[in-house]
Design an enzyme around this catalytic site. Structure first.
Site, short mmCIF file in Angstrom:
data_model
loop_
_atom_site.label_atom_id
_atom_site.label_comp_id
_atom_site.label_asym_id
_atom_site.label_seq_id
_atom_site.Cartn_x
_atom_site.Cartn_y
_atom_site.Cartn_z
NE ARG A 100 1.13 2.97 8.23
CZ ARG A 100 1.50 2.68 6.99
NH1 ARG A 100 0.81 3.10 5.94
NH2 ARG A 100 2.58 1.96 6.78
CB THR A 373 0.94 5.82 -1.59
OG1 THR A 373 1.29 4.60 -0.92
CG2 THR A 373 0.66 6.89 -0.59
CG ASP A 415 4.06 -0.46 4.69
OD1 ASP A 415 4.83 -0.90 3.82
OD2 ASP A 415 3.38 0.57 4.52
CB SER A 444 3.92 5.10 6.94
OG SER A 444 3.68 5.80 5.73
CB SER A 445 7.99 5.95 3.30
OG SER A 445 8.78 4.88 3.67
N GLY A 465 4.89 6.73 -3.56
CA GLY A 465 6.19 6.22 -4.03
C GLY A 465 6.95 5.40 -3.00
N1 GLY Z 1 2.43 1.79 2.36
C1 GLY Z 1 3.46 2.67 2.03
C2 GLY Z 1 3.87 3.55 3.17
O1 GLY Z 1 3.10 3.78 4.07
O2 GLY Z 1 4.98 4.00 3.19
#
Ligand code: GLY
Length: 564
Positions: A100, A373, A415, A444-445, A465
């Site tokens: 990340r 993403t 984010d 993040s998701s 998404g």
């Molecule tokens: N940038 C979208 C995520 O990391 O969830």
């Protein structure tokens, strides 16, 4: 009363929902005997397979596929972004890698606020201040060095050739490039590379990117973090008002983290740990659902939709409050995944009436969706599996394109929570756990996930998404193991989404009937009735009982499964 009776009746069917299914349905996706790559672009899936055929394994194919996506899918594939990888070796060993992005060392908690403490529009989403320190090159080199079999220059050669010789623009891609052309020019000037007009069928050749990749192939990841590429990148930022420094790049490291692992019925789910919220939130939802007879309720019955929505509502409330970078905040992972805690979270759920998000937990927090993403899944001929989700955050990231290097930079700083209570570009509102600090990773998701059944690899799955990533992965898993769908069928099936706040159920357009909609409305559910977009673009692989692989490539994009 009717619903309580239905539920009690279903509970009396002994053993009927204690194990998952997921083996009997016939495959509708590509079936391969040995190995498979599923990604957002056919060229990237093909290059991954080519590397496997040259004697590489899943980690070599990861490096090749990820870089081929950077060439052919600049929307989200990247050198200037970051990602997460979950793996399962053929012998059952598991792990995960966090690459990340990080906040630059010169970042401050209030860097996106004006003198009155208000968020300055667009500062965290567009232009020089929006980027975190990229992690992608550190990630793919770390994974390949630890587990790969080939030399990086061999792995990267077909990608360099692709960048130099070009790839053909798809119809969807031409539309996306056309829609963003003006903003590329606004951010980078009239001569910017993607300021040209590209039509479907055109070939895009990227000599600057080919040269960058060639240097990286020769010199390794240090070229990106300490070499000529680093120099050009830092110079670009420092002379144009950015804050990414030489020290930021030198200090960047990908981190091996223990994945989030939990049982669901007879499955073992392996997913990403913080700084991604994916694994914990997926775990909370599945464990809240586990006591219920989902398959008996029926796919997309109103009771099934209700249960998922209510579990999602509760899990996303926890996500927003508790999760952030584990190197900076203490995350109560065990408590969040504790079955008795999760049972208590569902204790006020009733089939008769919608819960209200305002009654569920803290704050006035909200999420919306983002598609910017990309995910790819790989299984090699030995049975090693990698599940990788990578991103620039927004479409083409910050829109900053470093002409000399040939790639876009991320806008991942968005984010973070720029200010408690103020939504970011996706409607996300965070708390202190996700506030900005130098060197911190933003929440993040992303949910790269691997499923084991009876001790064997069973599925590799993930999707883009934004906040809908978690619920798309969830529904794909349930489609296969509760509703016996094949991989492609499970990926194709329409999806819905709820994320606590805004207190709305989102349905994919034209995919759900009025009967269901009216049933939900009558129970007090608030449905988003505007122009909903597609939810997720799932790329997944499942192992069939005969040992073959079935791909699920999402028809919502240009995604493609390639295998042999
Ligand atoms: N940038 C979208 C995520 O990391 O969830």
């Amino acid at each position: 009363m009717r619903y309580r009776s239905l539920f009690l009746c279903l509970l009396l069917i002994p053993g009927s929902f204690l194990t998952s299914k997921g083996q009997s349905s016939s495959p509708k996706g590509l079936v391969a005997d040995h190995a498979m790559v599923v990604s957002a672009r056919e060229e990237a899936s093909k290059i991954g397979i080519e590397i496997l055929k040259q004697g590489g394994n899943a980690f070599d194919a990861m490096m090749a596929t990820e870089m081929a996506l950077a060439v052919t899918f600049p929307f989200a594939g990247n050198l200037g972004g970051g990602g997460f990888m979950v793996y399962r070796m053929a012998d059952g060993r598991i792990g995960s890698l966090d690459y990340r992005e990080k906040a630059p060392l010169a970042a401050t908690k209030d860097m996106y606020l004006d003198k009155d403490g208000n968020v300055i529009p667009n500062l965290s989403t567009q232009g020089m201040l929006a980027s975190g320190v990229p992690g992608t090159l550190a990630g793919i080199f770390e994974a390949q060095a630890k587990f790969g079999k080939l030399k990086p220059n061999q792995v990267l050669q077909p990608v360099i050739d692709l960048a130099r010789n070009g790839y053909v623009v798809s119809k969807k891609q031409a539309e996306s490039l056309r829609n963003h052309r003006q903003i590329f020019i606004q951010v980078n000037g009239p001569n910017t590379f993607f300021g040209k007009e590209f039509q479907a069928g055109d070939t895009i050749k990227q000599p600057a990117l080919a040269n960058t990749l060639e240097r990286i192939a020769k010199k390794g990841k240090n070229e990106f973090y300490k070499g000529e590429t680093a120099k050009i990148l830092v110079n670009h930022f420092q002379t144009n008002g950015g804050i990414i420094s030489k020290k930021d790049l030198i200090q960047y490291k990908a981190v091996w983290r223990d994945p989030i692992v939990f049982p669901y019925r007879d499955l073992k789910i392996i997913s990403m740990a913080p700084p991604s919220s994916g694994g914990i939130t997926l775990g909370q939802i599945l464990k809240m659902l586990e006591p219920y007879p989902l398959s008996k309720l029926g796919h997309h019955s109103s009771e099934y939709v209700q249960l998922l929505v209510e579990a999602e509502r509760r899990a996303y409330a926890d996500r927003n409050h508790y999760l952030g970078d584990p190197d900076f905040v203490k995350i109560p992972t065990n408590q969040l995944l504790d079955p008795s805690y999760l049972k208590s979270r569902m204790s006020n759920f009733s089939f008769e009436k919608a819960s209200k998000s305002a009654d569920i937990a803290h704050g006035d927090l909200s999420f919306e969706e983002s598609m910017e993403t990309t995910h790819y899944s790989i299984v090699d001929a030995d049975g090693n599996a990698v599940s990788v989700t990578t991103t620039l955050n927004g479409a083409y990231g910050s829109k900053v394109f470093v002409e000399e290097l040939g790639f876009f930079m991320n806008n991942e700083m968005d984010d973070f929570s720029a200010k408690a209570g103020v939504p970011n570009m996706f409607g996300l509102v965070g708390t202190e756990a996700n506030s900005i600090a130098p060197g911190k990773r933003m929440l993040s998701s992303m949910t790269p996930t691997i499923v084991e059944k009876e001790g064997k690899l069973s599925m590799v799955v993930g999707t883009p998404g934004g906040s809908t990533i978690i619920t798309s992965v969830l529904q794909t898993i349930l489609n296969v193991y509760e509703f016996d769908m094949g991989m492609q069928e499970a990926v194709n099936a329409p999806r819905f989404h709820h994320q606590w706040l805004p207190d709305l159920v989102n349905f994919e357009p034209k995919a759900f009937g009025t009967t269901l909609v009216n049933q939900l409305k009558s129970k007090g559910y608030l449905l988003y009735e505007g122009n909903s977009t597609i939810i997720g673009k799932v790329d997944a692989i499942r192992l069939l009982s005969n040992g073959k692989l079935e791909g699920g490539a999402d028809p919502r994009g240009d995604d493609k499964a390639v295998g042999y």
